[in-house]
Design a protein around this motif. Structure first.
Motif, PDB file in Angstrom:
ATOM      1  N   LYS A  34       0.845  -1.179   0.000  1.00 48.31           N
ATOM      2  CA  LYS A  34       0.000   0.000   0.000  1.00 48.31           C
ATOM      3  C   LYS A  34       0.887   1.239   0.000  1.00 48.31           C
ATOM      4  O   LYS A  34       1.974   1.231   0.598  1.00 48.31           O
ATOM      5  CB  LYS A  34      -0.907   0.032   1.231  1.00 48.31           C
ATOM      6  N   PRO A  35       0.430   2.329  -0.618  1.00 47.46           N
ATOM      7  CA  PRO A  35       1.270   3.535  -0.658  1.00 47.46           C
ATOM      8  C   PRO A  35       1.360   4.227   0.694  1.00 47.46           C
ATOM      9  O   PRO A  35       0.426   4.190   1.500  1.00 47.46           O
ATOM     10  CB  PRO A  35       0.573   4.422  -1.692  1.00 47.46           C
ATOM     11  N   SER A  36       2.507   4.858   0.906  1.00 53.00           N
ATOM     12  CA  SER A  36       2.773   5.533   2.165  1.00 53.00           C
ATOM     13  C   SER A  36       3.734   6.681   1.923  1.00 53.00           C
ATOM     14  O   SER A  36       4.624   6.586   1.070  1.00 53.00           O
ATOM     15  CB  SER A  36       3.377   4.554   3.171  1.00 53.00           C
ATOM     16  N   ILE A  37       3.560   7.749   2.692  1.00 53.01           N
ATOM     17  CA  ILE A  37       4.500   8.867   2.692  1.00 53.01           C
ATOM     18  C   ILE A  37       5.017   9.032   4.111  1.00 53.01           C
ATOM     19  O   ILE A  37       4.238   9.131   5.059  1.00 53.01           O
ATOM     20  CB  ILE A  37       3.838  10.160   2.186  1.00 53.01           C
ATOM     21  N   LEU A  38       6.340   9.009   4.251  1.00 49.91           N
ATOM     22  CA  LEU A  38       6.994   9.077   5.561  1.00 49.91           C
ATOM     23  C   LEU A  38       7.546  10.469   5.797  1.00 49.91           C
ATOM     24  O   LEU A  38       8.327  10.983   4.992  1.00 49.91           O
ATOM     25  CB  LEU A  38       8.126   8.048   5.631  1.00 49.91           C
ATOM     26  N   MET A  39       7.155  11.078   6.911  1.00 53.39           N
ATOM     27  CA  MET A  39       7.733  12.344   7.350  1.00 53.39           C
ATOM     28  C   MET A  39       8.990  12.011   8.158  1.00 53.39           C
ATOM     29  O   MET A  39       8.911  11.382   9.222  1.00 53.39           O
ATOM     30  CB  MET A  39       6.726  13.120   8.203  1.00 53.39           C
ATOM     31  N   VAL A  40      10.138  12.407   7.650  1.00 54.11           N
ATOM     32  CA  VAL A  40      11.426  11.992   8.223  1.00 54.11           C
ATOM     33  C   VAL A  40      11.744  12.885   9.423  1.00 54.11           C
ATOM     34  O   VAL A  40      12.105  14.048   9.275  1.00 54.11           O
ATOM     35  CB  VAL A  40      12.534  12.071   7.157  1.00 54.11           C
ATOM     36  N   GLU A  41      11.616  12.298  10.635  1.00 58.02           N
ATOM     37  CA  GLU A  41      11.736  13.105  11.850  1.00 58.02           C
ATOM     38  C   GLU A  41      12.999  12.842  12.653  1.00 58.02           C
ATOM     39  O   GLU A  41      13.384  13.663  13.494  1.00 58.02           O
ATOM     40  CB  GLU A  41      10.529  12.879  12.757  1.00 58.02           C
ATOM     41  N   ASP A  42      13.664  11.695  12.469  1.00 57.21           N
ATOM     42  CA  ASP A  42      14.850  11.379  13.261  1.00 57.21           C
ATOM     43  C   ASP A  42      15.777  10.479  12.464  1.00 57.21           C
ATOM     44  O   ASP A  42      15.546  10.216  11.284  1.00 57.21           O
ATOM     45  CB  ASP A  42      14.465  10.757  14.605  1.00 57.21           C
ATOM     46  N   ALA A  43      16.854  10.004  13.115  1.00 57.90           N
ATOM     47  CA  ALA A  43      17.873   9.238  12.393  1.00 57.90           C
ATOM     48  C   ALA A  43      17.342   7.912  11.879  1.00 57.90           C
ATOM     49  O   ALA A  43      17.814   7.415  10.850  1.00 57.90           O
ATOM     50  CB  ALA A  43      19.087   9.006  13.295  1.00 57.90           C
ATOM     51  N   ARG A  44      16.372   7.319  12.558  1.00 59.59           N
ATOM     52  CA  ARG A  44      15.799   6.061  12.084  1.00 59.59           C
ATOM     53  C   ARG A  44      15.235   6.229  10.673  1.00 59.59           C
ATOM     54  O   ARG A  44      15.538   5.446   9.764  1.00 59.59           O
ATOM     55  CB  ARG A  44      14.690   5.597  13.027  1.00 59.59           C
ATOM     56  N   SER A  45      14.400   7.257  10.507  1.00 67.64           N
ATOM     57  CA  SER A  45      13.788   7.508   9.211  1.00 67.64           C
ATOM     58  C   SER A  45      14.792   8.092   8.224  1.00 67.64           C
ATOM     59  O   SER A  45      14.724   7.830   7.023  1.00 67.64           O
ATOM     60  CB  SER A  45      12.599   8.452   9.365  1.00 67.64           C
ATOM     61  N   TYR A  46      15.729   8.874   8.736  1.00 67.92           N
ATOM     62  CA  TYR A  46      16.726   9.498   7.861  1.00 67.92           C
ATOM     63  C   TYR A  46      17.554   8.431   7.149  1.00 67.92           C
ATOM     64  O   TYR A  46      17.796   8.515   5.941  1.00 67.92           O
ATOM     65  CB  TYR A  46      17.634  10.418   8.680  1.00 67.92           C
ATOM     66  N   GLY A  47      18.003   7.421   7.885  1.00 70.54           N
ATOM     67  CA  GLY A  47      18.781   6.359   7.262  1.00 70.54           C
ATOM     68  C   GLY A  47      17.992   5.639   6.188  1.00 70.54           C
ATOM     69  O   GLY A  47      18.518   5.301   5.122  1.00 70.54           O
ATOM     70  N   PHE A  48      16.713   5.396   6.446  1.00 66.80           N
ATOM     71  CA  PHE A  48      15.850   4.753   5.449  1.00 66.80           C
ATOM     72  C   PHE A  48      15.705   5.635   4.222  1.00 66.80           C
ATOM     73  O   PHE A  48      15.764   5.152   3.085  1.00 66.80           O
ATOM     74  CB  PHE A  48      14.480   4.487   6.085  1.00 66.80           C
ATOM     75  N   SER A  49      15.550   6.945   4.441  1.00 66.24           N
ATOM     76  CA  SER A  49      15.327   7.865   3.325  1.00 66.24           C
ATOM     77  C   SER A  49      16.588   8.100   2.511  1.00 66.24           C
ATOM     78  O   SER A  49      16.505   8.572   1.369  1.00 66.24           O
ATOM     79  CB  SER A  49      14.802   9.207   3.848  1.00 66.24           C
ATOM     80  N   ARG A  50      17.758   7.801   3.094  1.00 63.86           N
ATOM     81  CA  ARG A  50      19.034   8.000   2.381  1.00 63.86           C
ATOM     82  C   ARG A  50      19.617   6.684   1.877  1.00 63.86           C
ATOM     83  O   ARG A  50      20.769   6.616   1.483  1.00 63.86           O
ATOM     84  CB  ARG A  50      20.038   8.699   3.287  1.00 63.86           C
TER      85      ARG A  50
END
Length: 348
Positions: free
Chosen positions: A262-278
């Protein structure tokens, strides 16, 4: 021989369902290959020294943190590490508050570095959940490789198509970890309400409510959002089955939607999400909530997130095809072989 799974799920504290999903995913990946797998599940903070000395132990650590002080502060394990017949850290994690590359560049202390090198020398490279964690370890001389976050991989869904939302459906916003985004998430909720007035709109808590969550839940109710409380065991995530789309701050909310195609948009708030987004392959759908320039929450983030959503609605969510293909390829090339190798040991 006894098999131990050290879960990061804090059943007596926050009951963060993301941690439950990590552990559940690992156990399911093993059971798909070893149906009789019935480990003893223990919280990561539990010292293992009281386990019977006459028994050799194989220890699984899904979501194992490779932060400073991981042993013995975060994972006490055994005082005598040689008591572990096998040690399988998998989907290794790293946590820091700020979503920036500098968070991944803090040097390891000598004791932590000695522990990580010792474990890698004895049990092999660390399989990590994002590329920045791999880079951090390798810069420190610790062998590592990218495997991905275990929550991405449901083998019943691997290879299936995106479940495209209907023209009018149900959308959920997941609440953030950090109070600094309090105004930003309210702005996001207002914009969603104005942009998609016909959609059913939900707000979701992934952990036991704290004072900030309660304030936000009340504000969201005023804006016409229904509340979902999905904290607890992984079965609580079944509440998302009738939800078509996620926009929000919880990394494992984002991953749960992607794992279910399913589609999702992640608001990158900390290092956990930052690593995933990079990480090349998983960057799509990630929107920076933090400004690297002002070092404050980015006021433009809600509008950028909804502009991306508008674009994807117009294209039939075509941008998710490469992302799902990357998840499938990672499963075929990294995840499945790793768990196949584990199964050979367990069946041996």
């Amino acid at each position: 021989m006894a098999d131990i799974v050290l879960t990061t799920y804090p059943a007596e504290r926050s009951r963060n369902v993301g941690d439950a999903l990590i552990t559940h995913s690992m156990i399911e990946l093993v059971r798909a290959r070893v149906p009789a797998f019935e480990p003893v599940v223990m919280f990561r903070e539990t010292p293992l020294d009281e386990l019977p000395r006459e028994t050799r132990h194989r220890v699984f650590a899904p979501g194992f943190s490779v932060a400073n002080g991981t042993y013995p502060a975060l994972f006490p394990l055994f005082t005598d590490l040689d008591r572990m017949e096998r040690f399988w850290p998998v989907g290794c994690s790293f946590q820091a508050n700020l979503p920036e590359r500098a968070s991944f560049e803090t040097p390891y202390g000598k004791d932590t570095l000695a522990f990580l090198k010792r474990m890698a020398e004895r049990f092999g490279p660390f399989p990590c959940r994002d590329q920045l964690i791999v880079d951090r370890l390798e810069r420190s001389g610790v062998p590592a490789f990218y495997l991905g976050d275990l929550a991405l991989f449901d083998e019943k869904r691997i290879g299936t198509a995106l479940r495209v939302p209907p023209p009018v459906g149900t959308l959920v916003i997941t609440l953030q970890h950090h109070v600094r985004y309090l105004e930003q998430i309210v702005d996001l909720a207002k914009r969603v309400r104005a942009r998609y007035p016909e959609w059913r709109r939900l707000v979701s808590m992934h952990a036991v409510p704290n004072p900030m969550n309660r304030v936000l839940a009340a504000r969201m109710a005023e804006l016409g959002y229904e509340l979902l409380e999905v904290h607890g065991e992984v079965a609580k995530l079944d509440l998302y089955e009738t939800v078509d789309l996620h926009v929000g701050y919880r990394l494992h909310g984002h991953l749960h939607f992607l794992r279910n195609r399913k589609p999702s948009i992640l608001m990158v708030e900390d290092a956990r999400s930052y690593g995933f987004s990079r990480t090349q392959g998983t960057a799509f759908g990630c929107v920076d909530a933090w400004s690297q320039e002002s070092r404050e929450p980015d006021d433009t983030a809600p509008e950028r997130a909804l502009a991306l959503l508008d674009e994807q609605m117009a294209s039939g969510f075509s941008g998710y095809a490469p992302l799902l293909a990357f998840i499938d390829r990672t499963h075929a090339e990294r995840v499945s072989p790793w768990f196949d190798a584990v199964a050979e040991v367990l069946n041996g």
